[in-house]
Design a protein around this motif. Sequence first.
Motif, PDB file in Angstrom:
ATOM      1  N   ALA A   1     -25.134  13.988 -30.583  1.00 48.79           N
ATOM      2  CA  ALA A   1     -25.155  12.575 -30.197  1.00 48.79           C
ATOM      3  C   ALA A   1     -23.887  11.932 -30.754  1.00 48.79           C
ATOM      4  CB  ALA A   1     -26.389  11.887 -30.772  1.00 48.79           C
ATOM      5  N   ILE A   2     -23.244  11.103 -29.955  1.00 45.09           N
ATOM      6  CA  ILE A   2     -21.931  10.572 -30.355  1.00 45.09           C
ATOM      7  C   ILE A   2     -22.047   9.115 -30.776  1.00 45.09           C
ATOM      8  CG2 ILE A   2     -19.492  10.497 -29.725  1.00 45.09           C
ATOM      9  CD1 ILE A   2     -20.386  11.978 -27.103  1.00 45.09           C
ATOM     10  N   LEU A   3     -21.602   8.855 -31.994  1.00 44.91           N
ATOM     11  CA  LEU A   3     -21.588   7.476 -32.470  1.00 44.91           C
ATOM     12  C   LEU A   3     -20.149   6.972 -32.331  1.00 44.91           C
ATOM     13  CD1 LEU A   3     -24.031   5.903 -33.650  1.00 44.91           C
ATOM     14  CD2 LEU A   3     -22.795   5.937 -35.808  1.00 44.91           C
TER      15      LEU A   3
ATOM     16  N   GLY B   1     -20.101  11.360 -35.638  1.00 41.75           N
ATOM     17  CA  GLY B   1     -19.761   9.987 -36.018  1.00 41.75           C
ATOM     18  C   GLY B   1     -18.288   9.890 -36.391  1.00 41.75           C
ATOM     19  N   ALA B   2     -17.433  10.605 -35.628  1.00 45.46           N
ATOM     20  CA  ALA B   2     -15.995  10.637 -35.947  1.00 45.46           C
ATOM     21  C   ALA B   2     -15.495   9.237 -36.293  1.00 45.46           C
ATOM     22  CB  ALA B   2     -15.210  11.219 -34.787  1.00 45.46           C
ATOM     23  N   SER B   3     -15.796   8.275 -35.420  1.00 50.60           N
ATOM     24  CA  SER B   3     -15.398   6.892 -35.706  1.00 50.60           C
ATOM     25  C   SER B   3     -16.566   6.091 -36.272  1.00 50.60           C
ATOM     26  CB  SER B   3     -14.900   6.217 -34.431  1.00 50.60           C
ATOM     27  OG  SER B   3     -13.743   6.850 -33.961  1.00 50.60           O
TER      28      SER B   3
ATOM     29  N   THR C   1     -10.152  19.070 -42.274  1.00 51.55           N
ATOM     30  CA  THR C   1      -8.889  18.462 -41.843  1.00 51.55           C
ATOM     31  C   THR C   1      -9.126  17.276 -40.905  1.00 51.55           C
ATOM     32  OG1 THR C   1      -8.827  20.087 -40.094  1.00 51.55           O
ATOM     33  CG2 THR C   1      -7.501  20.549 -42.035  1.00 51.55           C
ATOM     34  N   GLY C   2     -10.341  17.159 -40.385  1.00 53.76           N
ATOM     35  CA  GLY C   2     -10.651  16.065 -39.476  1.00 53.76           C
ATOM     36  C   GLY C   2     -12.010  16.330 -38.874  1.00 53.76           C
ATOM     37  N   SER C   3     -12.401  15.524 -37.889  1.00 54.22           N
ATOM     38  CA  SER C   3     -13.714  15.744 -37.289  1.00 54.22           C
ATOM     39  C   SER C   3     -13.774  17.034 -36.477  1.00 54.22           C
ATOM     40  CB  SER C   3     -14.102  14.560 -36.395  1.00 54.22           C
ATOM     41  OG  SER C   3     -14.642  13.536 -37.199  1.00 54.22           O
TER      42      SER C   3
HETATM   43  C1  LIG Z   1     -11.497  11.748 -32.734  1.00 53.75           C
HETATM   44  C2  LIG Z   1     -12.796  12.363 -32.403  1.00 53.75           C
HETATM   45  C3  LIG Z   1     -13.036  13.702 -32.690  1.00 53.75           C
HETATM   46  C4  LIG Z   1     -11.974  14.604 -33.266  1.00 53.75           C
HETATM   47  O1  LIG Z   1     -11.667  14.155 -34.556  1.00 53.75           O
HETATM   48  P1  LIG Z   1     -10.320  14.541 -35.330  1.00 53.75           P
HETATM   49  O2  LIG Z   1     -10.525  13.891 -36.658  1.00 53.75           O
HETATM   50  O3  LIG Z   1      -9.196  13.960 -34.545  1.00 53.75           O
HETATM   51  O4  LIG Z   1     -10.254  16.038 -35.419  1.00 53.75           O
HETATM   52  C5  LIG Z   1     -14.282  14.216 -32.416  1.00 53.75           C
HETATM   53  N1  LIG Z   1     -15.244  13.448 -31.880  1.00 53.75           N
HETATM   54  C6  LIG Z   1     -15.056  12.145 -31.587  1.00 53.75           C
HETATM   55  C7  LIG Z   1     -16.181  11.333 -31.016  1.00 53.75           C
HETATM   56  C8  LIG Z   1     -13.806  11.551 -31.845  1.00 53.75           C
HETATM   57  O5  LIG Z   1     -13.617  10.261 -31.563  1.00 53.75           O
END
Ligand SMILES: *Cc1c(COP(=O)(O)O)cnc(C)c1O
Length: 459
Positions: free
Chosen positions: A205-207, A242-244, A122-124
Amino acid sequence: MALHQVRGREDDAVTDIYSTPLSGAALPKYRVPDDASDPRVVFALIRDELALDGNSAQNLATFCSTWSEDEVHRLMDLCMDKNMIDKDEYPQTAEIESRCVHLLADLWNSPDGHGTVGCSTTGSSEAAMLGGLALKWRWRERRRAEGKPTDRPNLVCGPVQVCWEKFARYFDVELRQVPLEAGATGLQPHQLRDYVDENTIGVVAILGVTYTCDYEPVAEIAAELDAIQAEHGWDIPVHVDGASGGFVAPFLQPDLEWDFRIERVASINASGHKYGLAPLGVGWVVWRNADLLPEDLVFRVSYLGGDMPTFALNFSRPGGEIVAQYYLLLRLGRDGYRRIHQSCADTARDLADRIEAMGPFTILYNGTGGLPAVSYTLKDPASAGFTLYALSDELRMRGWQVPSYPLPPSRDDTVIQRVLVRHGISRDKIALLAADLEEAVQRLTSGTAHEESRSSFHH
Ligand SMILES: *Cc1c(COP(=O)(O)O)cnc(C)c1O
């Protein structure tokens, strides 16, 4: 004469919507009405209520898609009845989901495109849960095989989005959030040594750090974990959130190594509904290879007489967003995504230059090297004569939604502001925002600002 005869009936095509009985009273809030009503009237009244929500085109706080082309709307409409979990009834939707997984695995440089596994979510947030569960299961299997205790798993990360705090709490994992160092906006590789140990299931690690929009240095984090393994023997995998950035880096920073080119990267999640440009409701998680997804997390459902593995927290879920994601990958191609994101990044860069030129701000991230966005803080909060919260309120009066919030510990004394530039936000719109921002600063510093916003000085 009965009231409805005077005021007209809801099902009377001649009666104006705003003179029907339903429109003459507040809409029900606590009890389902006894009678049915005219769909035109109910639609109009709900549409009018929705108009009170903020205007998403001026929402510069969200990472999520707020604009889609007509074909996406049409595909979404076509898919209204498609339940993506029903692989038997909607085998082509299932096939399209599987194609997307493989396209993404390839985009993220999987060494084994056909052998990777992954799924839509459904999303990240859901994708992070699945990625985290696979890390926990694999760590536990390894520990059991070694005859070691499995009761104290931990996950190490920097300034993560709240979904990782949820994962840790829901699935009983200790979250070791590494505090921000002075001047840093993300996890610094040299900090890891103090936080990882034999019970570490993985490092996130966050991208595209949610706070500032720059990238954490995935390759350097992995290299530090290589060194830690050489010293202590702990083989700690990396999951990239890598959500974004998962949908930005492949197009804007193709030479940056953050993905499956790095052997230690076990899994990656991304939000299709952020820079993947799909409508709300789709995320993705992909593992480097099938061995990294433990078998007992996967449920087998019958699929056209065969067998279809599923790994998900939800059951029924709409198929339209997945189909729209496939459409966008085909319709835009790599060049299309690159052009859209590049023009957003150029706009962000332009905004950063304008904001810097205004005087009172220090740019934390100027839109290059990470996501198309800008983040900034006050150069000298004590003498600026206004707070960023007051500035947000001033901008809100012109309809702009620009959030202000503190950085996470140990920099939580620094309040920052962030503007996201996404598909559908033009250079001209950002020029208008910059002009409003400058005027708001002038009003705030000359003491002519709106009373309400000055009262929020005490946030
Ligand atoms: C937006 C975001 C999430 C959560 O993602 P959703 O698609 O809104 O569930 C997780 N991690 C990061 C880094 C985000 O920017």
